[in-house]
Design a protein around this motif. Structure first.
Motif: not given
Length: 511
Positions: A89, A92, A285, A287-290
């Protein structure tokens, strides 16, 4: 000293004999030179990684465009197991979708400005606001400004003076500089001098003041904070991170880097009591989905039954910062490594060892891609040194010092490799590459390998405009790449990788 002379002489003789014993397939090197210098695709690769893909901030759509392009090319050229390999991980992703900033009073003036990464925007519409000047040097005085920052654009006062440059932005190593590097003794850790300590203390105070100001401004509802780089001038912005990318952290206040000339002008106006107004419209913007980080990995399989499980690696970081397309940092390195394996596949080499390319992510945030790759594959969790798989890595070669041609290689203290690399450079003396220095160099992905005992190396490159104009700036674009230099780099890297893959033994490790 007299007693040591025979020992030194014997050591030098042994190095000379080792260099003579090192086998180099000069016919293959000739073919590599022909393909790399006369049929190069390195600038086309660089075009796709920069202009076509855009900025390659970790976790952004631009990074994924570049990663998928690289994976596709590696597959097209015939490498095996080309993939985007997750390493853990990261957090974001972030992308700038719109940015407009201008002074509207006391007159209209467009500004050279760029938002920092992982900061919020202005929530979707154009806003006009007043500049609010904070003229303090310590955090305790910030209490005087409480309750006054709502809907303001915050400016920390600076009285810096811009001084002209009397040195060229671009330079190449002189013969004298290279000779000094070649003759260097092993580096020892030295204590920083008083001036350095003082400079670092001043930087810490300035950072703390900026951080505390940002916290208070966000809490009170300010629109944005303006920043100025201590290095930038002539419209060049040294701009990078401004907020946290961790998944659980809230969005940070919009932080915008201004060109020094614009920033200091605003400071002088506000200090003189002249009301300054600005228009601001910034859309970002997250990005938090992946939240995973990915490296691009592929192989040319080894063919020797006894050596095919051993690996020679080459790599560079694929990610960049956001204010340009990351050409010299580090599309140059990634393009070179892709070109190197293209050269080898075009020549249909049959390497004894497996050759593996890695294009790393999140280098700019702390070498995360390469460190986690080494951790996941090559590290014994108990000893923190190389495990059985890591012991099979013959060498790792890295490029991450801009667009300049190769002039030599850093041994990272591994003196045993000197005669080997000296021999490998012989076919490239006419291209300006021959220096082998005991020096260490840091700040990039070879350190992940060196850290567990794997022989990892970074090449010496001419700096060109790297530290003065392109590194982490809004000027780091395709136009600053030197095509002939990159052809030379890719050719030498391909030769070194081939030589390492064909040796009877792995490269020696530091004792």
């Amino acid at each position: 000293m007299k007693k040591l002379l025979p020992v030194i002489a014997l050591f030098c003789i042994s190095l000379g004999l080792s260099a003579q014993d090192e086998k180099v397939d000069l016919e293959m090197v000739k073919k590599i030179r022909q393909e790399g210098l006369n049929n190069s695709k390195v600038m086309d690769i660089a075009f796709n990684l920069t202009d076509v893909s855009g900025p390659r901030l970790q976790g952004s759509p631009g990074f994924m465009r570049a990663a998928n392009y690289a994976k596709g090319k590696l597959t097209e050229w015939g490498l095996t197991d080309a993939k985007l390999e997750p390493w853990g991980e990261f957090g974001k992703g972030w992308e700038l979708e719109k940015s407009y900033l201008a002074m509207t009073a006391p007159y209209y003036r467009p500004l050279i400005a760029y938002p920092k990464t992982w900061t919020a925007g202005t929530k979707g519409k154009l806003k006009e606001a007043e500049i609010f000047l904070i003229d303090e040097t310590d955090t305790t005085a910030l209490e005087n400004y409480k309750g006054k920052l709502k809907d303001k654009i915050i400016l920390l006062y600076k009285s810096d003076k811009i001084t002209p440059s009397f040195k060229a932005d671009a330079s190449r190593y002189t013969d004298e500089e290279l000779e000094k590097m070649a003759n260097d003794a092993p580096q020892t850790r030295s204590q920083p001098d008083t001036a350095f300590r003082s400079m670092m203390a001043a930087m810490r105070r300035s950072t703390l003041l900026s951080t505390k100001t940002k916290e208070m401004a966000k809490k009170e509802g300010a629109l944005a904070l303006l920043s100025m780089s201590n290095r930038g001038k002539d419209g060049t912005l040294f701009v990078s991170g401004g907020g946290s990318y961790k998944a659980s952290d809230p969005e940070n206040l919009l932080d915008i880097m201004l060109a020094a000339e614009d920033y200091l002008s605003l400071c002088r106006l506000a200090k003189a009591g002249i009301p300054v107004k600005m228009e601001i419209d910034v859309k970002t913007k997250f990005y938090t989905q992946d939240l995973q980080g990915y490296n691009v990995v592929a192989e040319i399989k080894g063919t020797d039954p006894a050596l095919k499980d051993e690996v020679v690696m080459l790599g560079a970081h694929l990610d960049s910062w956001q204010s340009s397309t990351g050409a010299t940092d580090n599309a140059a390195g990634s393009s070179v490594m892709l070109e190197a394996v293209r050269i080898l596949k075009t020549l249909n080499i049959q390497p004894r060892r497996t050759i593996r390319i890695g294009l790393w992510s999140a280098e700019e945030q702390g070498l995360h891609g390469s460190r986690n790759y080494v951790k996941n594959h090559f590290t014994d969790p108990t000893t923190k040194k190389s495990n059985a798989e890591g012991d099979k890595v013959a060498a790792y070669f890295n490029i991450d010092n801009g667009t300049g041609k190769v002039r030599g290689i850093y041994l990272q203290g591994n003196e045993a490799c000197r005669p080997i690399f000296t021999k490998w450079f012989e076919p490239f003396h006419d291209l300006g590459a021959k220096t082998v220095t005991i020096r260490n160099t840091g700040g990039t992905d070879h350190l992940a390998f060196v850290g567990v005992g794997i022989p990892g190396f970074q090449f010496i490159q001419d700096e060109i405009e790297y530290s003065t104009r392109t590194h982490h700036t809004n000027m780091d674009s395709y136009d600053h790449l030197q095509g002939d230099d990159l052809k030379q780099v890719a050719t030498i890297v391909a030769s070194f990788v081939y030589n390492a893959a064909m040796r009877d033994e792995k490269l020696p490790r530091k004792k």
